[in-house]
Design a protein around this motif. Structure first.
Motif, mmCIF file in Angstrom:
data_model
loop_
_atom_site.group_PDB
_atom_site.id
_atom_site.type_symbol
_atom_site.label_atom_id
_atom_site.label_comp_id
_atom_site.label_asym_id
_atom_site.label_seq_id
_atom_site.Cartn_x
_atom_site.Cartn_y
_atom_site.Cartn_z
ATOM 1 N N ARG A 19 -16.087 54.068 -32.402
ATOM 2 C CA ARG A 19 -15.520 55.335 -31.942
ATOM 3 C C ARG A 19 -14.379 55.103 -30.967
ATOM 4 N NH1 ARG A 19 -16.180 60.000 -28.691
ATOM 5 N NH2 ARG A 19 -17.486 59.024 -27.117
ATOM 6 N N HIS A 20 -13.239 55.726 -31.240
ATOM 7 C CA HIS A 20 -12.021 55.562 -30.433
ATOM 8 C C HIS A 20 -12.139 56.365 -29.141
ATOM 9 C CE1 HIS A 20 -7.425 56.542 -30.160
ATOM 10 N NE2 HIS A 20 -7.779 55.598 -29.316
ATOM 11 N N PHE A 51 -10.934 45.741 -30.531
ATOM 12 C CA PHE A 51 -12.047 46.171 -29.698
ATOM 13 C C PHE A 51 -12.893 47.189 -30.445
ATOM 14 C CE2 PHE A 51 -8.504 45.047 -26.958
ATOM 15 C CZ PHE A 51 -9.090 44.169 -26.067
ATOM 16 N N GLN A 52 -14.113 47.370 -29.978
ATOM 17 C CA GLN A 52 -15.033 48.338 -30.567
ATOM 18 C C GLN A 52 -14.529 49.768 -30.375
ATOM 19 O OE1 GLN A 52 -17.505 47.130 -32.387
ATOM 20 N NE2 GLN A 52 -18.118 49.184 -33.022
ATOM 21 N N HIS A 53 -13.982 50.060 -29.183
ATOM 22 C CA HIS A 53 -13.661 51.450 -28.838
ATOM 23 C C HIS A 53 -12.205 51.677 -28.433
ATOM 24 C CE1 HIS A 53 -14.426 49.419 -25.071
ATOM 25 N NE2 HIS A 53 -13.855 50.414 -24.429
ATOM 26 N N ILE A 113 -7.980 61.420 -26.381
ATOM 27 C CA ILE A 113 -8.176 60.342 -25.403
ATOM 28 C C ILE A 113 -7.715 60.821 -24.026
ATOM 29 C CG2 ILE A 113 -7.624 57.935 -24.827
ATOM 30 C CD1 ILE A 113 -9.225 58.418 -27.491
ATOM 31 N N ALA A 114 -8.592 60.695 -23.028
ATOM 32 C CA ALA A 114 -8.245 61.126 -21.665
ATOM 33 C C ALA A 114 -7.156 60.204 -21.104
ATOM 34 C CB ALA A 114 -9.492 61.070 -20.775
#
Length: 121
Positions: A19-20, A51-53, A113-114
């Motif tokens: 999950r991004h 990376f995973q996220h 994305i914050a």
């Protein structure tokens, strides 16, 4: 006539495996490209920086006349009058770079994305 909207920066992207939730914007050096920077890192790590996220974005600076190359076009984030530590900055081209990077950041924000989860390196 108003200024034409600058074209979005070309970019090479490594998507997160899961999950991004964060984004890394990795800027190349003068005269390189996003793809070139990605290939360089891949060579060092023997794999993509992945990376995973985290989505890794390698944008390419727009080609612009570059004063240290006698005005030849080069993919540089900003122009400079000359290469030295104490000469004035070329503010106009820095403002243009900031606008392009702001657009890139805003694209990530639109994707959920914050801002405090977006890094520029």
């Amino acid at each position: 006539l108003g200024m034409a909207a600058p074209a979005a920066l070309q970019r090479s992207v490594v998507s997160p495996a899961g999950r991004h939730t964060a984004s890394l914007i990795f800027l190349h050096g003068s005269g390189d490209t996003g793809q070139g920077a990605r290939a360089w890192i891949k060579q060092i790590l023997n794999q993509d920086m992945a990376f995973q996220h985290i989505k890794v974005i390698y944008p390419t600076a727009p080609a612009r006349p570059y004063t240290p190359l006698k005005g030849a076009f080069s993919n540089v984030w900003f122009d400079r009058y000359k290469i030295c530590n104490d000469c004035p900055e070329h503010i106009e081209s820095i403002d243009s770079m900031c606008q392009g990077l702001t657009d890139l950041i805003n694209d990530e924000v639109k994707n959920g994305i914050a801002k405090n989860r977006i890094l520029i390196g």
